[in-house]
Design a protein around this motif. Structure first.
Motif: not given
Length: 127
Positions: A1-26
């Motif tokens: 059997x092959x099992x891979x994590x595909x996605x997970x939901x991350x709760x945020x007060x401002x989804x755009x700002x939080x996604x931008x924070x992670x993307x910029x840092x990484x």
């Protein structure tokens, strides 16, 4: 059997700002919105889908295994941004990194209080 994590939901007060924070840092890109989600795709195919969430957000932990060179680049961005960092998840060793399993690791918080970790060796890998 092959099992891979595909996605997970991350709760945020401002989804755009939080996604931008992670993307910029990484050093990643924010993907186009998909329904109510703002995704950040990781190189291994896993997507973190940011979703606006009202009220209190319980902090979660997200750990990113990175190369030594990527650690240097990410850690430099953390320091340049003036983001506090710790050697441990309990924030008891501020301004330090760890050397667990012969690698390097650091913890820092995102704008919603999620605990982010970068590490160069998986836990239990020795060293």
């Amino acid at each position: 059997m092959t099992v891979n994590l595909n996605h997970t939901v991350v709760a945020a007060h401002d989804r755009h700002a939080s996604a931008r924070f992670l993307a910029d840092i990484l050093g990643l890109e924010v993907s186009p919105e998909h329904g109510p989600f703002v995704p950040v795709a990781l190189p291994n195919g896993v997507t973190l889908d940011y979703l606006d969430s009202p009220g209190d957000i319980p902090p979660q932990h997200y750990a990113f295994l990175v190369s030594e060179d990527d650690f240097d680049a990410i850690f430099a961005r953390v320091r340049e941004a003036g983001i506090g960092y710790w050697a441990d998840p309990h924030h008891s060793r501020p301004g330090e990194i760890n050397h667990n399993d012969g690698g390097r690791g650091a913890y820092f918080d995102d704008p919603d209080g999620h605990r982010l970790e970068i590490l160069t060796r998986p836990y239990g890998s020795g060293g």
